[in-house]
Design a protein around this motif. Structure first.
Motif, PDB file in Angstrom:
ATOM      1  N   UNK A 171      51.213  23.694   6.059  1.00  0.00           N
ATOM      2  CA  UNK A 171      50.856  24.632   4.965  1.00  0.00           C
ATOM      3  C   UNK A 171      49.336  24.871   4.975  1.00  0.00           C
ATOM      4  N   UNK A 172      48.878  25.810   4.130  1.00  0.00           N
ATOM      5  CA  UNK A 172      47.446  26.141   4.042  1.00  0.00           C
ATOM      6  C   UNK A 172      46.631  24.912   3.581  1.00  0.00           C
ATOM      7  N   UNK A 173      45.468  24.739   4.207  1.00  0.00           N
ATOM      8  CA  UNK A 173      44.664  23.546   3.906  1.00  0.00           C
ATOM      9  C   UNK A 173      43.867  23.690   2.627  1.00  0.00           C
ATOM     10  N   UNK A 174      43.627  22.581   1.962  1.00  0.00           N
ATOM     11  CA  UNK A 174      42.740  22.508   0.784  1.00  0.00           C
ATOM     12  C   UNK A 174      41.410  21.922   1.255  1.00  0.00           C
ATOM     13  N   UNK A 175      40.289  22.506   0.771  1.00  0.00           N
ATOM     14  CA  UNK A 175      38.965  21.958   1.106  1.00  0.00           C
ATOM     15  C   UNK A 175      38.883  20.540   0.548  1.00  0.00           C
ATOM     16  N   UNK A 176      38.381  19.622   1.383  1.00  0.00           N
ATOM     17  CA  UNK A 176      38.286  18.220   0.943  1.00  0.00           C
ATOM     18  C   UNK A 176      36.892  17.717   1.283  1.00  0.00           C
ATOM     19  N   UNK A 177      36.017  17.629   0.267  1.00  0.00           N
ATOM     20  CA  UNK A 177      34.644  17.129   0.537  1.00  0.00           C
ATOM     21  C   UNK A 177      34.371  15.907  -0.336  1.00  0.00           C
ATOM     22  N   UNK A 178      33.247  15.241  -0.055  1.00  0.00           N
ATOM     23  CA  UNK A 178      32.920  13.971  -0.715  1.00  0.00           C
ATOM     24  C   UNK A 178      33.145  14.057  -2.226  1.00  0.00           C
ATOM     25  N   UNK A 179      33.894  13.098  -2.741  1.00  0.00           N
ATOM     26  CA  UNK A 179      34.228  13.054  -4.166  1.00  0.00           C
ATOM     27  C   UNK A 179      35.584  13.672  -4.466  1.00  0.00           C
ATOM     28  N   UNK A 180      36.120  14.419  -3.502  1.00  0.00           N
ATOM     29  CA  UNK A 180      37.412  15.084  -3.740  1.00  0.00           C
ATOM     30  C   UNK A 180      38.532  14.063  -3.874  1.00  0.00           C
ATOM     31  N   UNK A 181      39.407  14.261  -4.880  1.00  0.00           N
ATOM     32  CA  UNK A 181      40.515  13.324  -5.140  1.00  0.00           C
ATOM     33  C   UNK A 181      41.814  14.123  -5.138  1.00  0.00           C
ATOM     34  N   UNK A 182      42.842  13.591  -4.521  1.00  0.00           N
ATOM     35  CA  UNK A 182      44.118  14.306  -4.415  1.00  0.00           C
ATOM     36  C   UNK A 182      45.286  13.364  -4.729  1.00  0.00           C
ATOM     37  N   UNK A 183      46.301  13.907  -5.402  1.00  0.00           N
ATOM     38  CA  UNK A 183      47.574  13.196  -5.540  1.00  0.00           C
ATOM     39  C   UNK A 183      48.480  13.665  -4.414  1.00  0.00           C
ATOM     40  N   UNK A 184      49.181  12.715  -3.761  1.00  0.00           N
ATOM     41  CA  UNK A 184      50.134  13.070  -2.698  1.00  0.00           C
ATOM     42  C   UNK A 184      51.491  12.493  -3.096  1.00  0.00           C
ATOM     43  N   UNK A 185      52.469  13.369  -3.230  1.00  0.00           N
ATOM     44  CA  UNK A 185      53.793  12.917  -3.650  1.00  0.00           C
ATOM     45  C   UNK A 185      54.545  12.225  -2.522  1.00  0.00           C
ATOM     46  N   UNK A 186      55.643  11.585  -2.894  1.00  0.00           N
ATOM     47  CA  UNK A 186      56.444  10.828  -1.921  1.00  0.00           C
ATOM     48  C   UNK A 186      56.920  11.739  -0.793  1.00  0.00           C
ATOM     49  N   UNK A 187      57.078  11.170   0.385  1.00  0.00           N
ATOM     50  CA  UNK A 187      57.661  11.837   1.570  1.00  0.00           C
ATOM     51  C   UNK A 187      56.852  13.047   2.035  1.00  0.00           C
ATOM     52  N   UNK A 188      55.571  13.116   1.677  1.00  0.00           N
ATOM     53  CA  UNK A 188      54.743  14.277   2.074  1.00  0.00           C
ATOM     54  C   UNK A 188      54.043  13.991   3.398  1.00  0.00           C
ATOM     55  N   UNK A 189      54.292  14.849   4.391  1.00  0.00           N
ATOM     56  CA  UNK A 189      53.572  14.725   5.678  1.00  0.00           C
ATOM     57  C   UNK A 189      52.202  15.360   5.488  1.00  0.00           C
ATOM     58  N   UNK A 190      51.146  14.563   5.699  1.00  0.00           N
ATOM     59  CA  UNK A 190      49.786  15.049   5.434  1.00  0.00           C
ATOM     60  C   UNK A 190      49.081  15.397   6.749  1.00  0.00           C
ATOM     61  N   UNK A 191      48.394  16.537   6.752  1.00  0.00           N
ATOM     62  CA  UNK A 191      47.575  16.929   7.923  1.00  0.00           C
ATOM     63  C   UNK A 191      46.115  16.959   7.490  1.00  0.00           C
ATOM     64  N   UNK A 192      45.235  16.462   8.371  1.00  0.00           N
ATOM     65  CA  UNK A 192      43.790  16.436   8.074  1.00  0.00           C
ATOM     66  C   UNK A 192      43.060  17.072   9.245  1.00  0.00           C
ATOM     67  N   UNK A 193      41.952  17.802   8.929  1.00  0.00           N
ATOM     68  CA  UNK A 193      41.101  18.226  10.052  1.00  0.00           C
ATOM     69  C   UNK A 193      39.657  18.326   9.572  1.00  0.00           C
ATOM     70  N   UNK A 194      38.740  18.194  10.532  1.00  0.00           N
ATOM     71  CA  UNK A 194      37.333  18.196  10.158  1.00  0.00           C
ATOM     72  C   UNK A 194      36.473  18.699  11.315  1.00  0.00           C
ATOM     73  N   UNK A 195      35.279  19.167  10.961  1.00  0.00           N
ATOM     74  CA  UNK A 195      34.318  19.637  11.987  1.00  0.00           C
ATOM     75  C   UNK A 195      33.327  18.522  12.347  1.00  0.00           C
ATOM     76  N   UNK A 196      33.474  17.375  11.641  1.00  0.00           N
ATOM     77  CA  UNK A 196      32.485  16.307  11.921  1.00  0.00           C
ATOM     78  C   UNK A 196      32.955  14.981  11.344  1.00  0.00           C
TER      79      UNK A 196
END
Ligand SMILES: NNC(=O)[C@@H](O)[C@H](O)[C@H](O)COP(=O)(O)O
Ligand SMILES: [Zn+2]
Length: 414
Positions: free
Chosen positions: A378-403
């Protein structure tokens, strides 16, 4: 599957670092720019959970608590097995925190389940819930703490050579403790009780002499302990913590990435540094020193386990996490309790990673760098220092970064 940004709650306890020097203040402001940092205020803890004392809310709607969303579909958000195991349709089984420590926290311990229920029933004002509170600290920076009683022979050596300690405990008990190594374990409680029940004025007089002795005879203490007593005396002059903490508890130093687990009823006090902390969902703290807050000496003395494990045995070693793959490094801190584990996810350079579904709820916080987080595909959410997220059960998480990009994920699965 579910993933959405949330906002944590700040606790301005007196021991926190001040203003922008606090990681708690920085993360809180970075995550919610409407948070104005007051440089004159201590920012001690950032709570990320559903505990009613300071519940997390939705970034998109601050009037909505995380527990409100969970209760709308508990199985979707918590997972069927977690709902069945922890019997709650609104609460997370764990509480996740950032702590940023300027001054020593209270000499404390936390109750197990039966003591938690009793304390809450007897004194709900000081014990706000009926839960146990085993906890784990994962160091973000160099971190210093007291954790558990020193090995018995170390306590004996200090008891024999520090006159103020021997006078507080009493020469008979000090002699008994010295003579019989076999009896020391059973005598430890009496030694601790003697210190904790000495009248404050007397403790203060002995403390003044103890501090003077650290200057005149540092060799009796060793350089580290002499410095520690002097340093903590500046923070809490004449406090009983100088005896029950400095002379009786293990003094431990953790490097960033090291962790320690504290079972309920184990004495401890955090001294300095920034940490992630995860615990069973409770705020039950039994305090007895280094604090202006309510102290419950009788309960503390009667409830401790009096185990004397060396520091190395209390460290929580990181393990592999096979459900993570890609360009990040994964370190799993998995203590021997059901309520939580903590996963460190570290990108040292640009790349992507993915994490298979976890059979329960998670809270994720970004502690360094930036990138994107999304439900796989799915479409990515911006995640920068201090960002907090709830992740529900059975959720496949994808992460990407430029650094560089570092995240911590607390989760529970049953
Ligand atoms: N060991 N760490 C903890 O238990 C934290 O989660 C608690 O919130 C703090 O100990 C509370 O400390 P004070 O009671 O304010 O001294
Ligand atoms: Zn604690």
């Amino acid at each position: 599957m579910s993933l959405f940004p949330i906002i944590g709650a700040v606790q301005n306890y007196a021991w926190g670092k001040f203003g922008s020097s606090s990681a708690v203040a920085q993360f809180a402001h970075d995550n919610d720019p409407s948070v104005v940092i007051d440089e004159s205020q201590p920012y001690a803890e950032l709570w990320m959970g559903t505990h009613p004392k300071a519940p997390a809310v939705l970034s998109q709607d601050k009037a909505k608590k995380l527990s409100d969303v969970i209760s709308s579909d508990p199985v979707k958000y918590l997972g069927k097995s977690v709902v069945e195991k922890f019997h709650s349709k609104t609460e997370l089984p764990f509480l996740f925190k950032v702590l940023s420590i300027n001054k020593v926290l209270s000499i404390q311990a936390h109750p197990d389940k039966s003591l938690g229920a009793q304390l809450h029933a007897d004194d709900p004002q000081h014990y706000p819930d009926s839960n146990h509170k085993p906890e784990m600290a994962v160091a973000l920076t160099d971190f210093e703490a007291f954790c558990g009683f020193k090995p018995l022979d170390e306590i004996d050596q200090l008891l024999q050579k520090i006159p103020e300690f021997k006078e507080i405990v009493g020469s008979d008990l000090a002699a008994k403790f010295h003579e019989s190594a076999a009896e020391r374990k059973s005598l430890l409680r009496s030694v601790f009780a003697a210190v904790m029940t000495t009248p404050e004025e007397s403790i203060s007089n002995y403390a003044a002499k103890l501090v003077e002795r650290t200057h005149k005879q540092p060799e009796l203490f060793g350089p580290v302990l002499a410095d520690l007593i002097q340093r903590l005396n500046v923070q809490f002059p004449g406090d009983v913590g100088l005896f029950c903490g400095c002379l009786m508890l293990n003094h431990c130093n953790l490097k960033s990435g090291e962790a320690m687990f504290l079972q309920a009823k184990e004495p401890h006090a955090y001294i300095s540094g920034d940490i992630m902390e995860c615990m069973a969902a409770s705020d039950n703290v039994i305090r007895a020193g280094f604090t202006p807050k309510f102290k419950d000496v009788k309960i503390l003395v009667s409830s401790l386990t009096y185990s004397t494990d060396p520091v190395e045995d209390q460290k929580q070693k990181p393990a592999a996490f096979p459900r993570g793959s890609g360009d990040a490094e994964f370190a799993l801190y998995d203590p021997p309790i059901d309520e939580f584990s903590v996963l460190q996810i570290k990108f040292k350079k640009a790349g992507s990673a993915s994490i298979k579904g976890i059979h329960g709820p998670s809270i994720v916080i970004v502690t360094g760098g930036s990138g994107e987080i999304s439900i796989q595909g799915q479409k990515g959410l911006k995640a920068s220092t201090g960002g907090i997220f709830f992740v529900g059960a059975e959720t496949e998480v994808a992460l990407k970064t430029e650094g560089e990009f570092t995240l911590y994920r607390a989760f529970c699965e049953a």
